[in-house]
Design an enzyme around this catalytic site. Structure first.
Site, PDB file in Angstrom:
ATOM      1  N   VAL A   1      -1.616   1.240   3.155  1.00  0.00           N
ATOM      2  CA  VAL A   1      -2.201   1.152   1.818  1.00  0.00           C
ATOM      3  C   VAL A   1      -1.391   0.188   0.963  1.00  0.00           C
ATOM      4  O   VAL A   1      -0.194   0.392   0.724  1.00  0.00           O
ATOM      5  CB  VAL A   1      -2.245   2.530   1.118  1.00  0.00           C
TER       6      VAL A   1
ATOM      7  N   ILE B   1       3.689  -2.485  -1.114  1.00  0.00           N
ATOM      8  CA  ILE B   1       3.908  -1.601  -2.275  1.00  0.00           C
ATOM      9  C   ILE B   1       4.189  -0.172  -1.811  1.00  0.00           C
ATOM     10  O   ILE B   1       3.396   0.402  -1.066  1.00  0.00           O
ATOM     11  CB  ILE B   1       2.669  -1.567  -3.202  1.00  0.00           C
TER      12      ILE B   1
ATOM     13  N   LYS C   1      -5.217   1.448   8.470  1.00  0.00           N
ATOM     14  CA  LYS C   1      -5.967   2.285   7.513  1.00  0.00           C
ATOM     15  C   LYS C   1      -7.359   2.625   8.014  1.00  0.00           C
ATOM     16  O   LYS C   1      -7.878   3.707   7.734  1.00  0.00           O
ATOM     17  CB  LYS C   1      -6.043   1.611   6.142  1.00  0.00           C
TER      18      LYS C   1
ATOM     19  N   GLY D   1      -3.304 -15.134   6.564  1.00  0.00           N
ATOM     20  CA  GLY D   1      -2.984 -13.876   7.251  1.00  0.00           C
ATOM     21  C   GLY D   1      -3.267 -12.630   6.432  1.00  0.00           C
ATOM     22  O   GLY D   1      -2.779 -11.546   6.748  1.00  0.00           O
TER      23      GLY D   1
ATOM     24  N   ALA E   1       3.212  -4.842  23.241  1.00  0.00           N
ATOM     25  CA  ALA E   1       1.908  -4.855  23.930  1.00  0.00           C
ATOM     26  C   ALA E   1       0.988  -5.889  23.293  1.00  0.00           C
ATOM     27  O   ALA E   1       0.822  -5.911  22.063  1.00  0.00           O
ATOM     28  CB  ALA E   1       1.266  -3.481  23.862  1.00  0.00           C
TER      29      ALA E   1
ATOM     30  N   LYS F   1      -8.582   2.552   2.251  1.00  0.00           N
ATOM     31  CA  LYS F   1      -7.364   2.817   1.468  1.00  0.00           C
ATOM     32  C   LYS F   1      -7.642   3.830   0.361  1.00  0.00           C
ATOM     33  O   LYS F   1      -6.806   4.695   0.069  1.00  0.00           O
ATOM     34  CB  LYS F   1      -6.837   1.515   0.888  1.00  0.00           C
TER      35      LYS F   1
END
Ligand SMILES: NC(=O)C1=CN([C@@H]2O[C@H](COP(=O)(O)OP(=O)(O)OC[C@H]3O[C@@H](n4cnc5c(N)ncnc54)[C@H](O)[C@@H]3O)[C@@H](O)[C@H]2O)C=CC1
Ligand SMILES: N[C@@H](CC=O)C(=O)O
Ligand code: NA
Length: 443
Positions: free
Chosen positions: A145, A149, A118, A200, A55, A218
């Site tokens: 978050v 990681i 988030k 980005g 989409a 976060k």
């Protein structure tokens, strides 16, 4: 009565239909991986993960990878219809609406959802988690978050048997990149931000990064998971980096510190304190060595002791990695007829106001260079119960304009006491200017 587990709806047990909402920095990398790594993803999931649509706002706009990696025929402007024919929905469009409604729609139809959003989870997470629990589908959000990681899963699952006391870290790649460029190359904030956007890392509206909203979202998510308590973004004390000047960065270096935007969530005797703000970190602290868009999160738990998580906190491919990990897990859960981990908020601890936080401060001020001024300033601090750790005069005694610059480092004090102290010091006739007030963390 426990609802029946959601089941794949393709009719073909060997295929799960994947809808991708958004084809931007993250979505384009997710699509690429879904196509290029299809065989591995199928082997790891137990079913082929078939991308059935993407989409976007404008399906006619040319986009990297469309027509080459991803067939152009998969692009659609009808996100609702796409959601209705999916078993797994990946939401990487961002923003509150229509992301929230589309996720609700997916869950209501029995699809599992993976999101990197988030902002949405920190504002409306409980409603979405409850809906997912009731429908017995996954709502996974590792990418939300600290990008690549693995931190959501460790805090929610690996530490589910422990008592987390503190979570502290750098959770916004854009601001870490900006502060790092200011520190190492002397760039100004706007130039460094433009670079972070081009790479980005930044949100669609980078105000979310530089004003600390992204880190606050976060922090709210991490605090909710760590303390089994619902914490929303508006309960997080927040200050961004727009007030951090080149002079602050230089002054930090002269005292052996670097400026970092930190997220801190602590469990205290009174409840839970969650805050995001720039802070001075000693140059020898591991957080000072976190450069570029990397993130690092320290977690302290009673049993586990200190834990450290480090890696790329932003960017298309790193974030797509977290999205795809969640997607494989959601596919496996679906095929086994179950649901993955639940969010738990049973502890319902009070979330403390911003001024209850306790930390150390470094105050830089310009004062009249005459005898007795230092004693006057020190007296104001003492009157407010703020104890001084060190004072340093940073301009020589022969300053041409009759002023001296002072750098005062305090012992730990409550935020409220410090605010009152700074106001009182500012009111002294001998004080020309309070140049900066920065918290000191990591000592
Ligand atoms: N860029 C990053 O490093 C990271 C981003 N995230 C999160 O991932 C999500 C996506 O971020 P990016 O890919 O960077 O954003 P982006 O702005 O590059 O891409 C968003 C995409 O969604 C599409 N979109 C937005 N609203 C839409 C609508 N109403 N209908 C159809 N399409 C719509 C846009 O056209 C665009 O293709 C956000 O929630 C962001 O917070 C999470 C971690 C890291
Ligand atoms: N804008 C965010 C992207 C990842 O969450 C950041 O800079 O960290
Ligand atoms: Na993550």
């Amino acid at each position: 009565m426990t609802p029946e587990p959601a089941a794949p709806t393709t009719g073909d047990p060997g295929v799960l239909r994947v809808a991708l909402l958004g084809y931007g920095v993250v979505g384009s990398q997710v699509a690429r991986a879904l196509v290029e790594n299809a065989d591995d993803l199928a082997a790891r999931s137990g079913a082929r993960l078939e991308l059935v649509g993407v989409a976007v706002r404008d399906a006619s706009r040319p986009r990297d990878g469309v027509g080459t990696v991803v067939p152009a025929s998969l692009l659609t402007e009808d996100a609702e219809a796409l959601v209705d024919r999916a078993d797994l929905v990946i939401e990487v469009m961002g923003g509150l609406e229509p992301a929230r409604s589309l996720i609700r729609r997916a869950i209501a139809a029995g699809a599992s959802v993976v999101t990197a959003n988030k902002a949405l989870l920190a504002a409306q997470g409980p409603e979405l988690f409850e809906a997912a629990d009731a429908a017995r589908v996954d709502l996974a959000f590792e990418a939300a978050v600290a990008g690549a990681i693995p931190i959501v899963r460790p805090v929610r699952e690996s530490l589910a048997g422990d008592q987390v006391r503190r979570v502290l870290g750098i959770v916004n790649g854009t601001t870490n990149y900006v502060l790092d460029q200011m520190t190492t190359l002397g760039l100004d904030l706007s130039d460094a931000l433009a670079e972070a956007q081009a790479l980005g890392f930044a949100e669609a509206d980078p105000t979310a990064d530089v004003e600390g909203y992204d880190a606050a979202a976060k922090a709210a998510i991490l605090a909710s998971l760590a303390f089994h308590t619902r914490v929303s973004i508006d309960q997080v004390a927040r200050e961004g980096i727009t007030g951090v000047t080149a002079a602050d960065v230089v002054a930090a270096a002269t005292t052996g510190h670097v400026v970092k935007l930190l997220a801190i969530a602590e469990r205290t005797a009174e409840g839970v304190s969650v805050r995001v703000h720039p802070a001075l970190v000693p140059a020898a602290h591991p957080l000072a060595a976190v450069h570029g868009a990397f993130n690092a999160v320290f977690v302290e738990a009673d049993g586990a002791g200190p834990l450290m998580f480090y890696g790329q906190g932003a960017g298309g491919r790193p974030t797509a990695s977290a999205v795809l990990g969640d997607l494989v897990s959601a596919a496996r859960d679906r095929l086994s007829g179950g649901k993955g981990s639940y969010e738990s908020a049973y502890a319902s601890l009070p979330v403390l106001p911003a001024d209850a936080a306790v930390t150390r401060y470094q105050v830089r001020l310009v004062v009249a260079d005459r005898p007795g001024v230092l004693a006057q300033v020190a007296g104001v601090l003492a009157d407010h119960g703020v104890s001084i750790d060190a004072v340093r005069q940073t301009t020589g005694e022969e300053s041409a304009d009759g002023t001296a610059s002072l750098l005062i480092t305090t012992h730990a004090a409550r935020e409220a006491s410090l605010a009152a102290t700074v106001a009182a010091v500012d009111g002294l006739g001998s004080v020309h200017e309070i140049t900066s007030v920065l918290r000191v963390e990591g000592v």
